[in-house]
Each structure stands twice: as structure tokens, then as C-alpha cells.
Design a protein around this motif. Structure first.
Motif, PDB file in Angstrom:
ATOM      1  N   GLY A  26       0.915  -1.330  -0.038  1.00 56.77           N
ATOM      2  CA  GLY A  26      -0.159  -0.448   0.358  1.00 56.77           C
ATOM      3  C   GLY A  26       0.950   1.015   0.089  1.00 56.77           C
ATOM      4  N   ASP A  27       1.891   1.638   0.438  1.00 57.25           N
ATOM      5  CA  ASP A  27       2.990   1.805  -0.266  1.00 57.25           C
ATOM      6  C   ASP A  27       2.865   2.717  -1.745  1.00 57.25           C
ATOM      7  N   THR A  28       3.283   4.704  -0.917  1.00 62.74           N
ATOM      8  CA  THR A  28       3.635   4.888  -2.130  1.00 62.74           C
ATOM      9  C   THR A  28       4.832   5.766  -2.263  1.00 62.74           C
ATOM     10  N   VAL A  29       5.183   5.161  -3.482  1.00 60.10           N
ATOM     11  CA  VAL A  29       6.863   4.736  -3.708  1.00 60.10           C
ATOM     12  C   VAL A  29       7.478   6.468  -4.802  1.00 60.10           C
ATOM     13  N   ALA A  30       8.421   6.998  -4.854  1.00 65.25           N
ATOM     14  CA  ALA A  30       8.835   7.841  -5.816  1.00 65.25           C
ATOM     15  C   ALA A  30      10.462   6.684  -6.002  1.00 65.25           C
ATOM     16  N   ILE A  31      10.668   6.956  -7.710  1.00 59.67           N
ATOM     17  CA  ILE A  31      11.710   6.610  -8.019  1.00 59.67           C
ATOM     18  C   ILE A  31      12.385   7.462  -8.856  1.00 59.67           C
ATOM     19  N   GLU A  65       1.367   2.650  -5.507  1.00 64.72           N
ATOM     20  CA  GLU A  65       1.438   3.663  -6.287  1.00 64.72           C
ATOM     21  C   GLU A  65       3.339   4.161  -6.436  1.00 64.72           C
ATOM     22  N   ILE A  66       2.988   3.989  -7.719  1.00 67.24           N
ATOM     23  CA  ILE A  66       4.842   4.048  -8.376  1.00 67.24           C
ATOM     24  C   ILE A  66       5.111   5.244  -9.287  1.00 67.24           C
ATOM     25  N   ASP A 104       5.933   7.356   0.868  1.00 66.53           N
ATOM     26  CA  ASP A 104       6.668   6.606   2.596  1.00 66.53           C
ATOM     27  C   ASP A 104       8.339   6.217   1.857  1.00 66.53           C
ATOM     28  N   VAL A 105       8.525   5.519   0.630  1.00 67.29           N
ATOM     29  CA  VAL A 105       9.866   5.173   0.210  1.00 67.29           C
ATOM     30  C   VAL A 105      10.089   5.739  -1.490  1.00 67.29           C
ATOM     31  N   VAL A 106      11.751   6.261  -1.534  1.00 69.91           N
ATOM     32  CA  VAL A 106      11.963   7.366  -2.281  1.00 69.91           C
ATOM     33  C   VAL A 106      13.228   6.157  -2.767  1.00 69.91           C
ATOM     34  N   PHE A 107      13.480   5.892  -4.516  1.00 73.28           N
ATOM     35  CA  PHE A 107      14.485   5.322  -4.061  1.00 73.28           C
ATOM     36  C   PHE A 107      14.960   6.002  -5.994  1.00 73.28           C
ATOM     37  N   GLU A 108      16.552   6.668  -5.321  1.00 73.82           N
ATOM     38  CA  GLU A 108      16.980   7.450  -5.874  1.00 73.82           C
ATOM     39  C   GLU A 108      17.931   6.937  -6.534  1.00 73.82           C
ATOM     40  N   VAL A 109      18.252   6.449  -8.181  1.00 73.62           N
ATOM     41  CA  VAL A 109      19.494   5.527  -9.009  1.00 73.62           C
ATOM     42  C   VAL A 109      19.393   6.629 -10.368  1.00 73.62           C
ATOM     43  N   ALA A 110      19.835   8.131  -9.636  1.00 70.07           N
ATOM     44  CA  ALA A 110      19.823   9.451 -11.077  1.00 70.07           C
ATOM     45  C   ALA A 110      21.497   9.428 -10.279  1.00 70.07           C
ATOM     46  N   GLY A 111      21.644   9.444  -9.161  1.00 69.05           N
ATOM     47  CA  GLY A 111      23.597   9.743  -9.266  1.00 69.05           C
ATOM     48  C   GLY A 111      23.843  11.657  -8.785  1.00 69.05           C
ATOM     49  N   ILE A 157      15.461  14.140  -0.991  1.00 68.86           N
ATOM     50  CA  ILE A 157      14.624  14.564   0.783  1.00 68.86           C
ATOM     51  C   ILE A 157      13.326  15.098   0.469  1.00 68.86           C
ATOM     52  N   ASP A 158      13.247  15.872  -0.287  1.00 64.62           N
ATOM     53  CA  ASP A 158      11.835  17.214  -0.308  1.00 64.62           C
ATOM     54  C   ASP A 158      10.691  16.319  -0.672  1.00 64.62           C
ATOM     55  N   CYS A 159      10.856  14.542  -1.399  1.00 66.00           N
ATOM     56  CA  CYS A 159       9.592  13.939  -1.347  1.00 66.00           C
ATOM     57  C   CYS A 159       9.707  13.106  -0.730  1.00 66.00           C
ATOM     58  N   ILE A 160      10.409  12.865   0.136  1.00 62.82           N
ATOM     59  CA  ILE A 160       9.507  11.912   1.746  1.00 62.82           C
ATOM     60  C   ILE A 160       9.032  12.471   2.376  1.00 62.82           C
ATOM     61  N   LYS A 161       8.117  11.476   3.338  1.00 64.69           N
ATOM     62  CA  LYS A 161       7.514  11.781   4.419  1.00 64.69           C
ATOM     63  C   LYS A 161       7.663  12.137   5.782  1.00 64.69           C
ATOM     64  N   PHE A 162       7.238  12.642   6.582  1.00 64.46           N
ATOM     65  CA  PHE A 162       8.126  12.551   8.176  1.00 64.46           C
ATOM     66  C   PHE A 162       8.035  10.893   8.040  1.00 64.46           C
ATOM     67  N   GLN A 163       9.088  10.770   8.732  1.00 57.77           N
ATOM     68  CA  GLN A 163       9.797   9.575   9.072  1.00 57.77           C
ATOM     69  C   GLN A 163       9.726   8.265   7.880  1.00 57.77           C
ATOM     70  N   GLY A 164       9.480   8.625   7.132  1.00 57.39           N
ATOM     71  CA  GLY A 164       9.969   7.981   5.612  1.00 57.39           C
ATOM     72  C   GLY A 164      11.617   7.262   5.467  1.00 57.39           C
ATOM     73  N   GLU A 165      11.541   6.688   4.064  1.00 56.47           N
ATOM     74  CA  GLU A 165      13.260   5.722   4.027  1.00 56.47           C
ATOM     75  C   GLU A 165      13.596   6.134   2.659  1.00 56.47           C
ATOM     76  N   ILE A 166      14.527   7.081   2.699  1.00 57.52           N
ATOM     77  CA  ILE A 166      14.933   6.872   1.041  1.00 57.52           C
ATOM     78  C   ILE A 166      16.089   5.732   1.225  1.00 57.52           C
ATOM     79  N   VAL A 167      16.746   5.762   0.289  1.00 59.15           N
ATOM     80  CA  VAL A 167      17.081   4.561  -0.491  1.00 59.15           C
ATOM     81  C   VAL A 167      17.926   5.081  -1.629  1.00 59.15           C
ATOM     82  N   VAL A 168      19.008   4.233  -1.644  1.00 65.33           N
ATOM     83  CA  VAL A 168      20.287   5.410  -2.470  1.00 65.33           C
ATOM     84  C   VAL A 168      20.533   4.225  -3.502  1.00 65.33           C
TER      85      VAL A 168
END
Length: 336
Positions: A160-165, A186-187, A229-236, A245-256
Motif C-alpha cells: 500500500g505504500d507510495t513510492v517515488a523513483i 502508487e509508483i 513512503d519510500v524514495v529510491f534515488e537511482v540517477a546519481g 529529501i523533498d519528496c519523502i514524508k516524515f519518518q519515511g525512507e530514502i534508499v540510495v
């Protein structure tokens, strides 16, 4: 045999070299397909810290066993996928069963000759059986699919999480496919290439062209201004380092996921005030690689949609030139 040789920065050449012979505990593999990776592009540009010319690049490949010694489970004629990680087996990470973060990790195709060739000598313990139901073209994407599996498994993604890639290259799109399988509702995926974003749309993701639309504002509009909820950073790059950082919610998670060529500036204060978690990820474990093969066998999704070009090996220079244009290329395979 035919081979594609990296001889200096921005120079890859198709040539004929002597066919290799196997040593003890090696197999000779006739390569079926081999894909260009972002790491290959880094080598090609002369920016990789370890790879040295002359070198046969290519660590995403599959083929058929052509020759092998006695006393092994593999036989001549077996279709195989190459798991290209070469760990030392001695460091603390290896002893802890985490060989993919080996302190001395090396790669076939980076630290020794790889798959952009007609025949490759491969340590037998780096061979995996290719199921009959998996086409060779799809099998060539096993390695990047394993990267995506490892990335999502490293995250705290929940159903059910919303993801930004951030980045719609092959790895970003594969992460989207795995995130969808893991239950993301949602992706959203961003890029500057309409070509790649069209493929993202075809795969069922929400594409965001950052040349004319803000990924941050789009994510917020999909989440009642809360954030993903989760942001995956894949552009570098610095832009995506800010956006994550601007896309993520409070207590969300960023994966680089990216390997940055230049160290970015990170706004730790902005992360601090919202208790944002940050994880990194590197390649994949043996279990991730096995799961990638299993997903391909089950035809969970069609990874061939990511293949933009299939070229003969004598067009290796053209392949690397095409790969520099993200407006018309995605995953390029060579067929020796």
C-alpha cells in the motif's frame, strides 16, 4: 573469436583475438547476449576507479557451456547465466555471509575479462543454470534484476505504500517492477527522457518529466501533501540528492542506489527534523540472484520491454554511442 575490446577512454573496438582455453575450475561459455550497464559506461568514459585497459567489458550476460573439465555438475551444452561477483572469502563481510559487500569485491567484466566477446572463461562457481522457459534475451537482464530485488528487499517498503523513483533507467524501471510486486500501490518515476518515461508508463508507473514538471510537487499532490513512503534515488546527481529529501514524508525512507561520480551535498538538517531514514544498497546477494532467475522463469513480468537495441558485436562502438543518448536507448544487448 570475435570480441569487443576497451582499449582507452571513449574507445571500444571490435576485433579478432585468440579463443581462450580453460584453466582448472573454469568453464568456456559461448556468449548468447550481453548487456551494457551504467558501470560499463563509467569504464568507457575513463572514470572507473579500478577497470584498466585493455579489457573485455560486460558483466550482464548469459550463454551456453562450450567446454568444461570433469567432475562438475555442469555439462557441455548447458544454458547458463553468469553471476559476476568475485569476493575474497576472507574479509569480515565474507565471513559474515555478506560477500556482496566484500572489502575486496571484484567483478567479471570489470576486474577481469567479461561478456562482450564470443567466448568467455568463467569460474565454474559463477555459473547458474538457465531454465528452459527463459529466453536468452531476458536472461541477459538477470543481473540488473537482481540489483532491483536486493534494493527493494533492503527497503522497508510495505503493502500500500507510495513510492517515488528518481531515474527511469533500466535499474529504476526494474526497481519499479519489484516494488509493484512487493505491494506498492502508487509508483511515480521521474526522468528527463520522454522515451524512457513512455516505457515507464507502459509498465504501469506514473511518469514525471522533470523538464516541465516538479517531481516533488507531483509526489505531494498524490499524497495529500505528505510525501512518499519510500524514495529510491537511482540517477546519481545533485538535483536528485535534493529531490529525494523533498519528496519523502516524515519518518519515511530514502534508499540510495546510485554510485555518485561526485560526492553530493546532503541536507541532513532537513532529514533530522522529520526523522527520515537513509539506506544505501550495493549489488545483490546470491539469494537475490536466485530470486531473479525464479521471477524470470515464472514470467512475473516482461523484462524484454526494457531492451531498446540488439546489436552484433562488431557494432560495439555504435552500441556505446547509442547508450549515451537516453532519448532513444534503454538496455542495449550485444549478440556475438
Amino acid at each position: 573469436m570475435k570480441t569487443g575490446m576497451y582499449s582507452s577512454p571513449k574507445t571500444v573496438t571490435a576485433m579478432t583475438v585468440e579463443k581462450p582455453t580453460i584453466q582448472e575450475n573454469e568453464a568456456l561459455v559461448k556468449v548468447a547476449y550481453a548487456g551494457i550497464c551504467g558501470t560499463d559506461m563509467m569504464i568507457y568514459s575513463g572514470q572507473h576507479p579500478r577497470a584498466e585497459a585493455p579489457l573485455i567489458m560486460g558483466h550482464e550476460f548469459c550463454g551456453v557451456v562450450e567446454d568444461i573439465g570433469q567432475g562438475h555438475d555442469f555439462q557441455k551444452g548447458d544454458r547458463v547465466i553468469i553471476e559476476p561477483l568475485l569476493s575474497c572469502g576472507k574479509c569480515a563481510a565474507c565471513k559474515a555471509g555478506q560477500a556482496h559487500v566484500c572489502a575486496n569485491l571484484k567483478y567479471i567484466g570489470i576486474d577481469q575479462d567479461g561478456g562482450f566477446t564470443e567466448y568467455a572463461t568463467i569460474p565454474i562457481d559463477r555459473l547458474k543454470y538457465l531454465p528452459d522457459s527463459v529466453a536468452d534475451e531476458a536472461a541477459a537482464l538477470t543481473e540488473p534484476l537482481a540489483v532491483a530485488i536486493h534494493t527493494v528487499r533492503r527497503s522497508s517498503l510495505k503493502v500500500g505504500d507510495t513510492v517515488a523513483i528518481l531515474g527511469a533507467g533500466p535499474i529504476g524501471l526494474l526497481i519499479g517492477l519489484i516494488a509493484k510486486e512487493a505491494g506498492a500501490s502508487e509508483i511515480l518515476i521521474s526522468d528527463v527522457s520522454p522515451y524512457r518515461l513512455k516505457i515507464a508508463s507502459d509498465l504501469g508507473f506514473t511518469p514525471v518529466n522533470v523538464m516541465n514538471k516538479s517531481i516533488v510537487e507531483t509526489v505531494k499532490s498524490y499524497t495529500d501533501q505528505v510525501g512518499a513512503d519510500v524514495v529510491f534515488e537511482v540517477a546519481g546527481n545533485q538535483l536528485t540528492a535534493d529531490q529525494m529529501i523533498d519528496c519523502i514524508k516524515f519518518q519515511g525512507e530514502i534508499v540510495v542506489v546510485s554510485v555518485y561520480k561526485k560526492a553530493p551535498t546532503i541536507n541532513l538538517a532537513a532529514m533530522h527534523f522529520r526523522e527520515i531514514s537513509l539506506k544505501t544498497t550495493r549489488c545483490y546477494s546470491p539469494d537475490d540472484f536466485t530470486k531473479a532467475i525464479n521471477l524470470l522463469e515464472k514470467k512475473t513480468f516482461d523484462v524484454s520491454l526494457l531492451i531498446s537495441h540488439i546489436l552484433p558485436l562488431d557494432k560495439i562502438e555504435q552500441g556505446f554511442q547509442l547508450m549515451q543518448n537516453t532519448q532513444s536507448s534503454l538496455k542495449i544487448l550485444f549478440q556475438p
